[in-house]
Design an enzyme around this catalytic site. Sequence first.
Site, PDB file in Angstrom:
ATOM      1  N   ARG A   1       0.820  -1.211   0.000  1.00  0.00           N
ATOM      2  CA  ARG A   1       0.000   0.000   0.000  1.00  0.00           C
ATOM      3  C   ARG A   1       0.859   1.268   0.000  1.00  0.00           C
ATOM      4  NH1 ARG A   1      -4.836  -2.102   4.002  1.00  0.00           N
ATOM      5  NH2 ARG A   1      -6.241  -2.772   2.345  1.00  0.00           N
TER       6      ARG A   1
ATOM      7  N   LYS B   1     -16.288 -16.109   4.932  1.00  0.00           N
ATOM      8  CA  LYS B   1     -17.724 -16.059   5.183  1.00  0.00           C
ATOM      9  C   LYS B   1     -18.556 -15.716   3.942  1.00  0.00           C
ATOM     10  CE  LYS B   1     -17.328 -14.742  10.056  1.00  0.00           C
ATOM     11  NZ  LYS B   1     -17.714 -13.718  11.071  1.00  0.00           N
TER      12      LYS B   1
ATOM     13  N   GLY C   1      -7.290  -6.687  -0.403  1.00  0.00           N
ATOM     14  CA  GLY C   1      -7.407  -7.453   0.832  1.00  0.00           C
ATOM     15  C   GLY C   1      -6.468  -8.640   0.895  1.00  0.00           C
TER      16      GLY C   1
ATOM     17  N   GLY D   1     -12.634  -4.198   0.614  1.00  0.00           N
ATOM     18  CA  GLY D   1     -14.021  -3.812   0.848  1.00  0.00           C
ATOM     19  C   GLY D   1     -14.521  -2.795  -0.158  1.00  0.00           C
TER      20      GLY D   1
END
Length: 399
Positions: A41, A206, A356, A380
């Site tokens: 990043r 998930k 991510g 996200g």
Amino acid sequence: MSIRTLDDLLAEGVSGRRVLVRADLNVPLDKQTGDITDDGRIRAVLPTLGALVEAGAKVVVCSHLGRPKGAPAPQFSLRPVAGRLGELLGAPVHFATDTVGDSARSTVAGLADGQVALLENLRFNAGETSKDDAERGAFADQLVAFGDAYVDDAFGAVHRKHASVYDVPARLPHVAGRLVLREVEVLSRLTSDPERPYVVVLGGSKVSDKLAVIEALLPTVDRLLIGGGMCFTFLKAQGLEVGTSLLEKDMVETCGNLLERAAGKILLPVDVVVADAFAPDAAHDTVRVDGIPSHRLGLDIGPETVAGFAAALSQAKTIFWNGPMGVFEMAAFANGTRGVAEAITKTDAFTVVGGGDSAAAVRALGLDESSFGHISTGGGASLEYLEGKTLPGIAALEN
């Protein structure tokens, strides 16, 4: 979409002007040593910072790191980031030990043309993430005192309605940095008219985290490949035993409905790597998905699944990948993620890695970053863009 860009700002001239840059320097740190374990990043914002430095701006960088609770927390200090950023820029980065206090004011006041300062963690201040518009606005007022213009180059934060992302651009002349512009251009290719076949690979733990993007993508993709911990809820929806694997019981019916509606678009694993425990040295074997023992848990997709996914990917002209296929941090359960990632690099498709853990996996597994079309810095944010949501940071730049 009409957004002014960094090139527009540079054309106006920034020499001697203070430019406040919102970057996403939320890098992972080693819990023992405090060392940066992945500087991706930091590298991503270098094109924007380098252009401003070269043009003679006084560059004031702000960012968050981690999730401090609105007060200083030493383990979330940006000090190590200032050191690494200075190394990459080839010049010292002046570090302010607070965000809007005495140290920040004196550090910014002391900048010469072409120098860079980094303010301490934005989230050490409750106003940054406050839900109260007035509290957030008051903090934004303090931040804008450090800039004559504002550049947002923090794509990983544009889905947050935070002071530095949403309220500051309402108070200063504002533009999109090189990274934000590139991210929006790439993701718009996936949503407007992707070249077909369009294949999406989703992993991670998930289903609930990815449900909205699955719903949004199903009508537009040609194939949806599902691995990672989330695959076991889908397998359970098919009536299979998943042992002690990660399972969202309240999502089983939803997954069953998705499989019915998908009309054969969804491709699930046919074999998985199961282990006795969630541990790097746990005994493990590869089994068919209809033969998962009741006392074991799945931690990766198996080689037959990798081959099937690779075959589907080989036909693609556009690929989006978000989420690892297994627990790639443990060598025994990294083969699925590595195999799928390598298969993506061997295609002729336009390929996007959705930030991510996927971006982290590319670097952790030593894969050649240049062999992917684009590696996003925002997990996200990327997913919310593909869902069609309005991203506060992008909306603020459009105004």
